[in-house]
Design a protein around this motif. Sequence first.
Motif, short mmCIF file in Angstrom:
data_model
loop_
_atom_site.label_atom_id
_atom_site.label_comp_id
_atom_site.label_asym_id
_atom_site.label_seq_id
_atom_site.Cartn_x
_atom_site.Cartn_y
_atom_site.Cartn_z
N CYS A 51 0.86 -1.19 0.00
CA CYS A 51 0.00 0.00 0.00
C CYS A 51 0.89 1.24 0.00
O CYS A 51 1.95 1.27 0.63
N ILE B 199 -2.78 -2.99 8.77
CA ILE B 199 -3.05 -2.90 7.34
C ILE B 199 -2.34 -4.06 6.67
O ILE B 199 -1.11 -4.16 6.71
N ASP C 4 8.32 -7.11 7.88
CA ASP C 4 7.23 -8.07 8.01
C ASP C 4 7.80 -9.48 7.93
O ASP C 4 8.76 -9.72 7.19
N1 SME Z 1 1.26 -3.65 7.87
C1 SME Z 1 1.56 -2.24 7.80
C2 SME Z 1 1.37 -1.70 6.40
C3 SME Z 1 2.59 -1.71 5.57
S1 SME Z 1 2.97 -3.22 4.96
O1 SME Z 1 3.13 -4.20 6.01
C4 SME Z 1 4.27 -3.18 3.95
C5 SME Z 1 0.73 -1.47 8.79
O2 SME Z 1 -0.18 -2.01 9.42
O3 SME Z 1 0.98 -0.27 8.94
#
Ligand code: SME
Length: 168
Positions: free
Chosen positions: A82, A114, A141
């Motif tokens: 994203c 996210i 991640d």
């Molecule tokens: N998981 C992240 C979003 C970015 S991606 O993992 C690359 C979050 O919750 O901010």
Amino acid sequence: MHDVTHAAPWTISQRAADKPALYRDLAEELDALLQGESDPTANAANAAAAIYHSLPDLNWAGFYFLRDDLLVLGPFQGRPACVRIPIGRGVCGTAAATGRSILVPDVDAFPGHIACDSASRSELVIPLLAGGRLLGVLDLDSPVLARFDAADQTGCEALAAIVVRHIG
Ligand code: SME
């Protein structure tokens, strides 16, 4: 102490059992890699690649940078992600809002996480702070639950500080 002079680049994961030593070696190598280059995009790109290929069990490693009042995707390794994250949203936006690292053992248990890559199970986000000024975040991640611990957090905070020195 490890002799990093003759170590093949980015094979440090073989020494993953000794995390503090792994991060000391990686910090040294990262500093040397970024040394002498002033372009922030080039340095962030090489930092993302070095981290991704040095630490075991990652499926994404990269940067979001503060642009106006949003985090915008920067150089990374992994699947497409994203692009814009509001401050305060998700793990990245929460780390940016608080100025503190966030270690998430289970992303499904983090409200508002996210999901950019459905394979991600745990996450570590480090704010990039230059003298108290937020530049962005370093985001790691992993497809492994509880992949990151306090030693990873400390080690990655040191890596983030090196990156800040070379992109600030
Ligand atoms: N998981 C992240 C979003 C970015 S991606 O993992 C690359 C979050 O919750 O901010």
